[in-house]
Design a protein around this motif. Sequence first.
Motif, PDB file in Angstrom:
ATOM      1  N   ALA A 184      -6.509   0.851   8.072  1.00 61.14           N
ATOM      2  CA  ALA A 184      -6.678  -0.179   7.042  1.00 61.14           C
ATOM      3  C   ALA A 184      -5.361  -0.664   6.445  1.00 61.14           C
ATOM      4  CB  ALA A 184      -7.569   0.363   5.926  1.00 61.14           C
ATOM      5  N   SER A 185      -4.309   0.155   6.525  1.00 61.07           N
ATOM      6  CA  SER A 185      -3.090  -0.186   5.775  1.00 61.07           C
ATOM      7  C   SER A 185      -1.813  -0.243   6.600  1.00 61.07           C
ATOM      8  CB  SER A 185      -2.897   0.819   4.640  1.00 61.07           C
ATOM      9  OG  SER A 185      -2.701   2.116   5.155  1.00 61.07           O
ATOM     10  N   ARG A 186      -1.903  -0.086   7.900  1.00 60.60           N
ATOM     11  CA  ARG A 186      -0.688   0.058   8.711  1.00 60.60           C
ATOM     12  C   ARG A 186       0.309  -1.083   8.562  1.00 60.60           C
ATOM     13  NH1 ARG A 186      -4.473  -0.063  13.277  1.00 60.60           N
ATOM     14  NH2 ARG A 186      -4.827  -2.249  13.735  1.00 60.60           N
ATOM     15  N   THR A 187      -0.163  -2.296   8.371  1.00 59.44           N
ATOM     16  CA  THR A 187       0.771  -3.423   8.239  1.00 59.44           C
ATOM     17  C   THR A 187       1.282  -3.592   6.810  1.00 59.44           C
ATOM     18  OG1 THR A 187      -1.008  -5.009   7.848  1.00 59.44           O
ATOM     19  CG2 THR A 187      -0.326  -4.666  10.148  1.00 59.44           C
ATOM     20  N   LYS A 188       0.718  -2.824   5.882  1.00 55.00           N
ATOM     21  CA  LYS A 188       1.076  -2.979   4.472  1.00 55.00           C
ATOM     22  C   LYS A 188       1.756  -1.752   3.884  1.00 55.00           C
ATOM     23  CE  LYS A 188      -3.268  -5.310   4.326  1.00 55.00           C
ATOM     24  NZ  LYS A 188      -4.627  -4.902   4.151  1.00 55.00           N
ATOM     25  N   ALA A 189       1.818  -0.645   4.648  1.00 54.86           N
ATOM     26  CA  ALA A 189       2.312   0.627   4.113  1.00 54.86           C
ATOM     27  C   ALA A 189       3.829   0.770   4.162  1.00 54.86           C
ATOM     28  CB  ALA A 189       1.664   1.798   4.858  1.00 54.86           C
ATOM     29  N   GLY A 190       4.506  -0.071   4.918  1.00 53.66           N
ATOM     30  CA  GLY A 190       5.965  -0.036   4.937  1.00 53.66           C
ATOM     31  C   GLY A 190       6.568   1.165   5.637  1.00 53.66           C
ATOM     32  N   ILE A 191       5.788   1.839   6.498  1.00 49.87           N
ATOM     33  CA  ILE A 191       6.301   2.976   7.258  1.00 49.87           C
ATOM     34  C   ILE A 191       5.814   2.888   8.696  1.00 49.87           C
ATOM     35  CG2 ILE A 191       6.519   4.554   5.293  1.00 49.87           C
ATOM     36  CD1 ILE A 191       3.915   5.884   6.139  1.00 49.87           C
ATOM     37  N   SER A 192       6.511   3.584   9.561  1.00 53.47           N
ATOM     38  CA  SER A 192       6.116   3.599  10.972  1.00 53.47           C
ATOM     39  C   SER A 192       4.951   4.563  11.165  1.00 53.47           C
ATOM     40  CB  SER A 192       7.293   4.053  11.841  1.00 53.47           C
ATOM     41  OG  SER A 192       7.563   5.429  11.621  1.00 53.47           O
ATOM     42  N   ARG A 193       4.285   4.423  12.294  1.00 52.10           N
ATOM     43  CA  ARG A 193       3.179   5.336  12.607  1.00 52.10           C
ATOM     44  C   ARG A 193       3.696   6.779  12.684  1.00 52.10           C
ATOM     45  NH1 ARG A 193      -2.291   5.293  14.473  1.00 52.10           N
ATOM     46  NH2 ARG A 193      -2.839   7.487  14.307  1.00 52.10           N
ATOM     47  N   ARG A 194       4.884   6.947  13.250  1.00 57.79           N
ATOM     48  CA  ARG A 194       5.464   8.292  13.366  1.00 57.79           C
ATOM     49  C   ARG A 194       5.695   8.918  11.984  1.00 57.79           C
ATOM     50  NH1 ARG A 194      11.400   9.685  14.960  1.00 57.79           N
ATOM     51  NH2 ARG A 194      11.263  11.933  14.992  1.00 57.79           N
ATOM     52  N   GLU A 195       6.294   8.148  11.068  1.00 56.69           N
ATOM     53  CA  GLU A 195       6.520   8.644   9.710  1.00 56.69           C
ATOM     54  C   GLU A 195       5.188   8.990   9.033  1.00 56.69           C
ATOM     55  OE1 GLU A 195      10.217   6.461   7.647  1.00 56.69           O
ATOM     56  OE2 GLU A 195       8.743   5.078   8.512  1.00 56.69           O
ATOM     57  N   TYR A 196       4.212   8.121   9.218  1.00 58.62           N
ATOM     58  CA  TYR A 196       2.896   8.347   8.621  1.00 58.62           C
ATOM     59  C   TYR A 196       2.266   9.626   9.155  1.00 58.62           C
ATOM     60  CZ  TYR A 196      -1.915   7.507   7.119  1.00 58.62           C
ATOM     61  OH  TYR A 196      -3.164   7.632   6.551  1.00 58.62           O
ATOM     62  N   ASP A 197       2.282   9.786  10.472  1.00 55.33           N
ATOM     63  CA  ASP A 197       1.687  10.976  11.084  1.00 55.33           C
ATOM     64  C   ASP A 197       2.391  12.256  10.624  1.00 55.33           C
ATOM     65  OD1 ASP A 197      -0.209   9.452  12.387  1.00 55.33           O
ATOM     66  OD2 ASP A 197       0.828   9.482  14.327  1.00 55.33           O
ATOM     67  N   GLU A 198       3.725  12.207  10.510  1.00 54.34           N
ATOM     68  CA  GLU A 198       4.463  13.379  10.027  1.00 54.34           C
ATOM     69  C   GLU A 198       4.072  13.705   8.588  1.00 54.34           C
ATOM     70  OE1 GLU A 198       8.658  12.715  10.564  1.00 54.34           O
ATOM     71  OE2 GLU A 198       8.467  12.659  12.756  1.00 54.34           O
ATOM     72  N   TYR A 199       3.984  12.683   7.762  1.00 49.94           N
ATOM     73  CA  TYR A 199       3.635  12.873   6.356  1.00 49.94           C
ATOM     74  C   TYR A 199       2.207  13.407   6.213  1.00 49.94           C
ATOM     75  CZ  TYR A 199       2.497  11.695   1.500  1.00 49.94           C
ATOM     76  OH  TYR A 199       2.076  11.737   0.187  1.00 49.94           O
ATOM     77  N   MET A 200       1.282  12.892   7.010  1.00 49.24           N
ATOM     78  CA  MET A 200      -0.127  13.262   6.899  1.00 49.24           C
ATOM     79  C   MET A 200      -0.495  14.511   7.702  1.00 49.24           C
ATOM     80  SD  MET A 200      -1.843  11.392   4.847  1.00 49.24           S
ATOM     81  CE  MET A 200      -1.471   9.939   3.912  1.00 49.24           C
ATOM     82  N   VAL A 225       0.847  -1.189   0.000  1.00 41.05           N
ATOM     83  CA  VAL A 225       0.000   0.000   0.000  1.00 41.05           C
ATOM     84  C   VAL A 225       0.883   1.240   0.000  1.00 41.05           C
ATOM     85  CG1 VAL A 225      -1.725   1.349   1.270  1.00 41.05           C
ATOM     86  CG2 VAL A 225      -1.916  -1.145   1.200  1.00 41.05           C
ATOM     87  N   GLU A 226       0.631   2.123  -0.967  1.00 36.14           N
ATOM     88  CA  GLU A 226       1.307   3.416  -1.031  1.00 36.14           C
ATOM     89  C   GLU A 226       0.298   4.469  -0.604  1.00 36.14           C
ATOM     90  OE1 GLU A 226       4.032   6.495  -1.662  1.00 36.14           O
ATOM     91  OE2 GLU A 226       4.319   4.356  -1.323  1.00 36.14           O
ATOM     92  N   VAL A 227       0.685   5.320   0.341  1.00 40.91           N
ATOM     93  CA  VAL A 227      -0.239   6.327   0.854  1.00 40.91           C
ATOM     94  C   VAL A 227       0.080   7.694   0.253  1.00 40.91           C
ATOM     95  CG1 VAL A 227      -0.783   5.105   2.993  1.00 40.91           C
ATOM     96  CG2 VAL A 227       1.161   6.666   2.938  1.00 40.91           C
ATOM     97  N   ARG A 228      -0.979   8.464   0.040  1.00 41.45           N
ATOM     98  CA  ARG A 228      -0.865   9.811  -0.499  1.00 41.45           C
ATOM     99  C   ARG A 228      -1.776  10.741   0.288  1.00 41.45           C
ATOM    100  NH1 ARG A 228       3.327  10.229  -4.433  1.00 41.45           N
ATOM    101  NH2 ARG A 228       4.173   8.207  -3.867  1.00 41.45           N
ATOM    102  N   ARG A 229      -1.379  12.008   0.350  1.00 42.58           N
ATOM    103  CA  ARG A 229      -2.124  13.012   1.111  1.00 42.58           C
ATOM    104  C   ARG A 229      -3.371  13.511   0.372  1.00 42.58           C
ATOM    105  NH1 ARG A 229       0.200  16.369   4.972  1.00 42.58           N
ATOM    106  NH2 ARG A 229      -0.842  18.102   3.938  1.00 42.58           N
ATOM    107  N   GLN A 230      -3.462  13.268  -0.900  1.00 40.29           N
ATOM    108  CA  GLN A 230      -4.584  13.767  -1.666  1.00 40.29           C
ATOM    109  C   GLN A 230      -5.428  12.618  -2.201  1.00 40.29           C
ATOM    110  OE1 GLN A 230      -1.408  13.945  -2.604  1.00 40.29           O
ATOM    111  NE2 GLN A 230      -1.235  13.266  -4.690  1.00 40.29           N
ATOM    112  N   ARG A 231      -6.584  12.971  -2.704  1.00 40.80           N
ATOM    113  CA  ARG A 231      -7.480  11.976  -3.291  1.00 40.80           C
ATOM    114  C   ARG A 231      -6.848  11.456  -4.582  1.00 40.80           C
ATOM    115  NH1 ARG A 231     -12.653  10.297  -3.556  1.00 40.80           N
ATOM    116  NH2 ARG A 231     -13.507   9.874  -5.617  1.00 40.80           N
TER     117      ARG A 231
END
Length: 159
Positions: free
Chosen positions: A73-89, A27-33
């Motif tokens: 929905a994607s935390r185990t598949k996104a390949g990043i830590s919660r901290r990295e995700y929160d900073e990015y988002m 899973v690749e996450v993005r900030r936009q739709r």
Amino acid sequence: MNDPERTMLLSVHPRFATAILAGTKTVEVRRQRVAAPPGTPVLLYATAPTMAIVGLARIASVRVASPREVWTASRTKAGISRREYDEYMSGAIQASGLSLEAPVAFDAPVPLASLRAAGPFHPPQSYRYLTKDSLRKVLVAAPDGGAALRDSLSELARA
């Protein structure tokens, strides 16, 4: 939709490109739709220091929701830590989780210098769809004359 003319070019950090191509990041996450139908081919552009198209995958599905819901929905598949995700988002109202499948690593990546030699080329900040002309330039710039890339796109179209 498996139309090569609707091929997405997705910029990712090299470590994420490696993980996607290895199948450990699905899973690749993005900030936009992101509105891309299942089956859309995705060329993976690895940013600096790699600066090359290194492979491709196919979109299995896209989940657009709040950043919290996408993480759940994607935390185990996104390949990043919660901290990295929160900073990015940080500050984002919505997020997209692109589920990727069928990754194919190119034996010979398509370097930025070759892409630019084939005509004007600018990697996207996040992602963009390639026009027919842009996709042709990518094929021309490919070290093997584009055969591996063409074969991969054809394989995705048949799947």
